[in-house]
Design a protein around this motif. Structure first.
Motif, mmCIF file in Angstrom:
data_model
loop_
_atom_site.group_PDB
_atom_site.id
_atom_site.type_symbol
_atom_site.label_atom_id
_atom_site.label_comp_id
_atom_site.label_asym_id
_atom_site.label_seq_id
_atom_site.Cartn_x
_atom_site.Cartn_y
_atom_site.Cartn_z
ATOM 1 N N LYS A 124 0.841 -1.189 0.000
ATOM 2 C CA LYS A 124 0.000 0.000 0.000
ATOM 3 C C LYS A 124 0.879 1.244 0.000
ATOM 4 O O LYS A 124 1.988 1.241 0.516
ATOM 5 C CB LYS A 124 -0.876 0.052 1.252
ATOM 6 N N GLN A 125 0.336 2.307 -0.547
ATOM 7 C CA GLN A 125 0.998 3.598 -0.466
ATOM 8 C C GLN A 125 0.974 4.044 0.999
ATOM 9 O O GLN A 125 0.010 3.769 1.708
ATOM 10 C CB GLN A 125 0.272 4.628 -1.343
ATOM 11 N N PRO A 126 2.018 4.735 1.459
ATOM 12 C CA PRO A 126 2.054 5.147 2.863
ATOM 13 C C PRO A 126 0.828 5.934 3.300
ATOM 14 O O PRO A 126 0.377 5.814 4.426
ATOM 15 C CB PRO A 126 3.309 6.021 2.936
ATOM 16 N N GLU A 127 0.266 6.714 2.391
ATOM 17 C CA GLU A 127 -0.919 7.513 2.724
ATOM 18 C C GLU A 127 -2.137 6.631 2.966
ATOM 19 O O GLU A 127 -3.103 7.045 3.577
ATOM 20 C CB GLU A 127 -1.256 8.512 1.604
ATOM 21 N N ALA A 128 -2.107 5.400 2.445
ATOM 22 C CA ALA A 128 -3.259 4.513 2.529
ATOM 23 C C ALA A 128 -3.153 3.498 3.671
ATOM 24 O O ALA A 128 -4.063 2.710 3.877
ATOM 25 C CB ALA A 128 -3.448 3.769 1.208
ATOM 26 N N LEU A 129 -2.049 3.506 4.412
ATOM 27 C CA LEU A 129 -1.892 2.547 5.490
ATOM 28 C C LEU A 129 -2.899 2.837 6.598
ATOM 29 O O LEU A 129 -3.113 3.983 6.986
ATOM 30 C CB LEU A 129 -0.476 2.582 6.064
ATOM 31 N N THR A 130 -3.497 1.780 7.087
ATOM 32 C CA THR A 130 -4.459 1.908 8.180
ATOM 33 C C THR A 130 -3.776 1.574 9.497
ATOM 34 O O THR A 130 -2.658 1.047 9.524
ATOM 35 C CB THR A 130 -5.640 0.947 7.973
ATOM 36 N N ALA A 131 -4.476 1.834 10.591
ATOM 37 C CA ALA A 131 -3.953 1.468 11.904
ATOM 38 C C ALA A 131 -3.705 -0.031 11.962
ATOM 39 O O ALA A 131 -2.688 -0.480 12.517
ATOM 40 C CB ALA A 131 -4.932 1.902 12.993
ATOM 41 N N SER A 132 -4.588 -0.807 11.377
ATOM 42 C CA SER A 132 -4.403 -2.266 11.360
ATOM 43 C C SER A 132 -3.156 -2.668 10.582
ATOM 44 O O SER A 132 -2.466 -3.624 10.969
ATOM 45 C CB SER A 132 -5.635 -2.949 10.762
ATOM 46 N N ASP A 133 -2.864 -1.956 9.504
ATOM 47 C CA ASP A 133 -1.633 -2.220 8.747
ATOM 48 C C ASP A 133 -0.408 -1.989 9.629
ATOM 49 O O ASP A 133 0.509 -2.813 9.664
ATOM 50 C CB ASP A 133 -1.525 -1.313 7.517
ATOM 51 N N TYR A 134 -0.401 -0.866 10.325
ATOM 52 C CA TYR A 134 0.724 -0.559 11.203
ATOM 53 C C TYR A 134 0.875 -1.615 12.297
ATOM 54 O O TYR A 134 1.980 -2.061 12.593
ATOM 55 C CB TYR A 134 0.569 0.822 11.843
ATOM 56 N N ILE A 135 -0.234 -2.013 12.879
ATOM 57 C CA ILE A 135 -0.192 -3.045 13.920
ATOM 58 C C ILE A 135 0.409 -4.324 13.351
ATOM 59 O O ILE A 135 1.283 -4.937 13.965
ATOM 60 C CB ILE A 135 -1.595 -3.298 14.513
ATOM 61 N N GLY A 136 -0.052 -4.724 12.181
ATOM 62 C CA GLY A 136 0.461 -5.935 11.550
ATOM 63 C C GLY A 136 1.951 -5.869 11.273
ATOM 64 O O GLY A 136 2.691 -6.836 11.505
ATOM 65 N N ILE A 137 2.412 -4.722 10.799
ATOM 66 C CA ILE A 137 3.826 -4.540 10.482
ATOM 67 C C ILE A 137 4.677 -4.682 11.752
ATOM 68 O O ILE A 137 5.665 -5.409 11.767
ATOM 69 C CB ILE A 137 4.067 -3.160 9.820
ATOM 70 N N VAL A 138 4.273 -3.988 12.801
ATOM 71 C CA VAL A 138 5.078 -4.015 14.026
ATOM 72 C C VAL A 138 4.947 -5.356 14.740
ATOM 73 O O VAL A 138 5.925 -5.860 15.298
ATOM 74 C CB VAL A 138 4.738 -2.817 14.942
ATOM 75 N N LEU A 139 3.776 -5.968 14.694
ATOM 76 C CA LEU A 139 3.645 -7.302 15.296
ATOM 77 C C LEU A 139 4.546 -8.308 14.577
ATOM 78 O O LEU A 139 5.153 -9.181 15.209
ATOM 79 C CB LEU A 139 2.197 -7.781 15.279
ATOM 80 N N GLU A 140 4.645 -8.170 13.269
ATOM 81 C CA GLU A 140 5.542 -9.061 12.530
ATOM 82 C C GLU A 140 6.988 -8.835 12.970
ATOM 83 O O GLU A 140 7.740 -9.789 13.188
ATOM 84 C CB GLU A 140 5.413 -8.818 11.029
ATOM 85 N N LYS A 141 7.376 -7.579 13.118
ATOM 86 C CA LYS A 141 8.741 -7.252 13.536
ATOM 87 C C LYS A 141 9.041 -7.754 14.947
ATOM 88 O O LYS A 141 10.175 -8.074 15.265
ATOM 89 C CB LYS A 141 8.973 -5.739 13.488
ATOM 90 N N THR A 142 8.010 -7.790 15.813
ATOM 91 C CA THR A 142 8.203 -8.215 17.205
ATOM 92 C C THR A 142 7.827 -9.673 17.417
ATOM 93 O O THR A 142 7.697 -10.114 18.559
ATOM 94 C CB THR A 142 7.375 -7.337 18.164
#
Length: 127
Positions: free
Chosen positions: A5-23
Protein backbone atom coordinates in the motif's frame (compact mmCIF):
# COMPACT_ATOMS: atom_id res chain seq x y z
CA UNK A 1 3.99 -9.46 5.65
CA UNK A 2 5.00 -7.47 2.61
CA UNK A 3 3.03 -4.22 2.46
CA UNK A 4 2.38 -2.80 -1.00
CA UNK A 5 0.00 0.00 0.00
CA UNK A 6 1.00 3.60 -0.47
CA UNK A 7 2.05 5.15 2.86
CA UNK A 8 -0.92 7.51 2.72
CA UNK A 9 -3.26 4.51 2.53
CA UNK A 10 -1.89 2.55 5.49
CA UNK A 11 -4.46 1.91 8.18
CA UNK A 12 -3.95 1.47 11.90
CA UNK A 13 -4.40 -2.27 11.36
CA UNK A 14 -1.63 -2.22 8.75
CA UNK A 15 0.72 -0.56 11.20
CA UNK A 16 -0.19 -3.05 13.92
CA UNK A 17 0.46 -5.93 11.55
CA UNK A 18 3.83 -4.54 10.48
CA UNK A 19 5.08 -4.02 14.03
CA UNK A 20 3.65 -7.30 15.30
CA UNK A 21 5.54 -9.06 12.53
CA UNK A 22 8.74 -7.25 13.54
CA UNK A 23 8.20 -8.21 17.20
CA UNK A 24 7.29 -11.83 16.37
CA UNK A 25 3.70 -11.21 17.59
CA UNK A 26 4.78 -10.01 21.02
CA UNK A 27 1.89 -7.65 21.75
CA UNK A 28 3.46 -6.23 24.90
CA UNK A 29 6.66 -5.37 23.02
CA UNK A 30 4.66 -3.95 20.09
CA UNK A 31 2.67 -1.78 22.53
CA UNK A 32 5.94 -0.48 24.03
CA UNK A 33 7.41 0.17 20.57
CA UNK A 34 4.32 2.11 19.47
CA UNK A 35 4.23 4.19 22.67
CA UNK A 36 7.87 5.13 22.11
CA UNK A 37 7.30 5.94 18.43
CA UNK A 38 4.24 8.07 19.18
CA UNK A 39 6.29 9.99 21.72
CA UNK A 40 9.57 10.34 19.83
CA UNK A 41 8.58 10.91 16.20
CA UNK A 42 6.62 14.16 16.76
CA UNK A 43 9.38 15.45 19.07
CA UNK A 44 11.98 14.64 16.43
CA UNK A 45 10.00 16.51 13.77
CA UNK A 46 9.98 19.63 15.96
CA UNK A 47 13.72 19.29 16.63
CA UNK A 48 14.52 18.76 12.95
CA UNK A 49 12.48 21.79 11.94
CA UNK A 50 14.16 23.91 14.58
CA UNK A 51 17.64 22.74 13.53
CA UNK A 52 16.93 23.36 9.84
CA UNK A 53 15.50 26.83 10.56
CA UNK A 54 18.64 27.71 12.50
CA UNK A 55 20.94 26.29 9.83
CA UNK A 56 22.21 23.58 12.19
CA UNK A 57 22.38 20.92 9.51
CA UNK A 58 24.61 18.53 11.43
CA UNK A 59 22.11 18.46 14.30
CA UNK A 60 19.27 17.92 11.84
CA UNK A 61 21.22 15.06 10.23
CA UNK A 62 21.76 13.37 13.59
CA UNK A 63 18.08 13.54 14.46
CA UNK A 64 16.98 12.40 11.00
CA UNK A 65 19.46 9.52 11.21
CA UNK A 66 17.88 8.34 14.45
CA UNK A 67 14.37 8.71 13.00
CA UNK A 68 15.37 6.85 9.85
CA UNK A 69 16.81 4.02 11.92
CA UNK A 70 13.65 3.72 14.00
CA UNK A 71 11.47 3.73 10.90
CA UNK A 72 13.62 1.05 9.23
CA UNK A 73 13.70 -1.14 12.32
CA UNK A 74 9.93 -0.91 12.77
CA UNK A 75 9.07 -1.30 9.09
CA UNK A 76 7.47 2.12 8.75
CA UNK A 77 8.29 2.58 5.08
CA UNK A 78 6.21 5.74 4.77
CA UNK A 79 8.50 7.47 7.24
CA UNK A 80 11.63 5.57 6.26
CA UNK A 81 11.65 6.85 2.67
CA UNK A 82 11.52 10.63 3.27
CA UNK A 83 13.78 10.32 6.34
CA UNK A 84 16.37 8.49 4.24
CA UNK A 85 16.19 11.13 1.52
CA UNK A 86 16.45 13.95 4.03
CA UNK A 87 19.47 12.34 5.64
CA UNK A 88 21.15 11.97 2.24
CA UNK A 89 20.37 15.58 1.28
CA UNK A 90 22.11 16.80 4.43
CA UNK A 91 25.11 14.56 3.73
CA UNK A 92 25.25 15.91 0.15
CA UNK A 93 24.74 19.54 1.28
CA UNK A 94 21.63 19.66 -0.93
CA UNK A 95 19.86 22.19 1.26
CA UNK A 96 17.23 23.34 -1.28
CA UNK A 97 15.82 19.80 -1.48
CA UNK A 98 15.57 19.57 2.31
CA UNK A 99 12.41 21.64 2.64
CA UNK A 100 10.28 19.53 0.29
CA UNK A 101 11.28 16.24 1.85
CA UNK A 102 11.07 17.63 5.37
CA UNK A 103 7.46 18.60 4.70
CA UNK A 104 6.77 15.11 3.31
CA UNK A 105 8.38 13.55 6.38
CA UNK A 106 6.33 15.81 8.64
CA UNK A 107 3.15 14.80 6.81
CA UNK A 108 3.97 11.08 7.04
CA UNK A 109 4.64 11.31 10.78
CA UNK A 110 1.32 13.10 11.24
CA UNK A 111 -0.46 10.39 9.24
CA UNK A 112 1.12 7.73 11.46
CA UNK A 113 0.42 9.53 14.76
CA UNK A 114 -3.19 10.01 13.75
CA UNK A 115 -3.67 6.29 14.48
CA UNK A 116 -2.29 6.50 18.03
CA UNK A 117 -5.47 6.00 20.06
CA UNK A 118 -6.73 3.08 18.00
CA UNK A 119 -3.38 1.28 17.85
CA UNK A 120 -2.67 1.58 21.56
CA UNK A 121 -6.23 0.52 22.47
CA UNK A 122 -6.05 -2.51 20.15
CA UNK A 123 -2.72 -3.68 21.49
CA UNK A 124 -3.64 -2.97 25.10
CA UNK A 125 -6.61 -5.36 24.81
CA UNK A 126 -4.36 -8.30 24.04
CA UNK A 127 -1.80 -7.74 26.80
Amino acid sequence: MQNFKQPEALTASDYIGIVLEKTKNNRKLAFTVFKKLFEELPEQIVCIESALSAGHYETAKDIVHKMHGSACFCGLTGIEEPAGKLEQYVLDNNYPALIHDFRLLQERVLLFVRHREFILAELDQGI
